[in-house]
Design an enzyme around this catalytic site. Sequence first.
Site, PDB file in Angstrom:
ATOM      1  CE1 TYR A  57     -33.029  19.312  -7.655  1.00  0.00           C
ATOM      2  CE2 TYR A  57     -31.009  18.233  -6.933  1.00  0.00           C
ATOM      3  CZ  TYR A  57     -31.698  18.988  -7.875  1.00  0.00           C
ATOM      4  OH  TYR A  57     -31.073  19.411  -9.013  1.00  0.00           O
ATOM      5  CB  CYS A 257     -17.907  22.143 -21.577  1.00  0.00           C
ATOM      6  SG  CYS A 257     -16.420  22.828 -20.801  1.00  0.00           S
TER       7      CYS A 257
END
Length: 542
Positions: A57, A257
Amino acid sequence: GLYAPSAVEVYGSPEIKSLVLTKEQIKKKIDSVIQASELMKRSGFTGVEVHAMHWGYLLDQFAMAITNHREDEYGGSLENQMRAASEIVQGIKQTCGDDFIVTMRLGLKSYISGLNKRNFTGEDEKGRTLEEAVRIAKILEQSGYDMLNVDVGIYDTFYHAAPPMYMPKGHVIPLAKAVKKAVGIPILCGSRMNDPRMGEEAIEKGEIDGIVLGRPSLADPYYAHKVEMGRPDKIRPCIGCTTCCYKIFDGCEHVACAVNPQLQKESYYQTVPALVKKKVAVIGGGIAGMEAARIAKMRGHDVTIYEKSGCLGGLLLPAGAHVFKEEIRQLVKWYIQEIEELKIPVIYHREMDADAIKRLNPDVVINAVGAHAVVPDIPGADHKKCKTAVDVLANHLRIGEKVVCVGGGLVGCECAIDFAAQGASVTLVEALPEVLKATPMISPSVRQMIPDLLDHHHVDVKCGWLIREVNDRGAVITSADGKTSQEVAADTVILSLGTRANPDMKEEFKGSGIEYYTAGDAQKAGNVYTCVHSAYDIARMI
């Protein structure tokens, strides 16, 4: 626009150069972080984490020479490269007070050999080295950061940043230990920390000060509570499949998930008591059958599982046979424990057909009989050297020194990697131009790591080739265009060509007065995600 400290290759698109941030834009971004922190304080938070000096980032790019070529006060020396991070914490402290906690998420090593170039081992690092990370940690401490939350990797090498099950647990701990020795502020360690005993041991040794749970808390939001209770065995294990990462990159509305169907849908996707209690027969004790039985029982139904073998687990048992599939074995163990604690009867060695089920007179039937391995119609398919991956893994068969794995999907690749790591000479044969090409729901980290593991373990990958015959000498393969043929010597030829759903019985239950549902691989061959979610969908609505 795609801005960066300097004009460098864009991740995933090396032909594109990033736009260069001006000093005014840098100041504006710093002010935005400070203003956001002030908003968080007014909202009642006691601190913030600057989640930016990892994974490549912007602050990460400022702090690496490979992405920061500036010659002003934000480039050159490491202190200058760290200036933006320092100005952020100083501004937050000035605005929010010295007692407002500010932490930094810090990547300790990049694992790249160049931009857009992965580095499996981390040797000859071209991004951030551990030595640089230690210097950075000292600067962050001196600047006023109260704690560091550390991991490794960037998007260029995403399997280090968001590691799948093939990455060893606790792989960041040795690096975190080196940073902790250099600074006085607490060091929290993330990434593959989903073993409470491992984390506790690292803390007791003084290697780290705490652990950070990301994906494990998605799999079980009560992870910490169960540890506190002294019941870590009750934690539903994160299996390291990185489905959550796949769903993010796939543009899914929700992070998902594989083992927790309720994730981010808790308010409207609950397990509630059934209004009418029913007698439920679950046919098949694989993962879909166990999940369906578990949820149906929790809702108050009278549930019995009928399993044709002598144990629960189904295809998860061979799937968990690899050395690097510990979490799959843990998931099977967790389900069996849940079945036992819920006192769900399991009738073993009972293969059920429609007539046998009807004699039970159930209100509901959930067919979860799974799938079977696909075997091609070729000469030698029944040869003693020819085995399916399911047979080899389920029965722990000896494979010899030379192995041909047929099929470059996830199962075939995992077999090739595992057996090569054990010392076998492995050839992987795949009809398509690249491995994993036809495998659905593959996250970026898995898609990156599998080819690198194949290369690391010296697997001879033959894409664009098909299996034509198995004989006494090994396998005969031909090129996809049919122009070339060759024989590959092998002690064992392992077929990993996918699975096909076992025959359904729904037609035989029409007009019977019995509710009939099909779950998991019996509906359509899939994976842990599709099995668990389809079973949950059925059981919560009965």
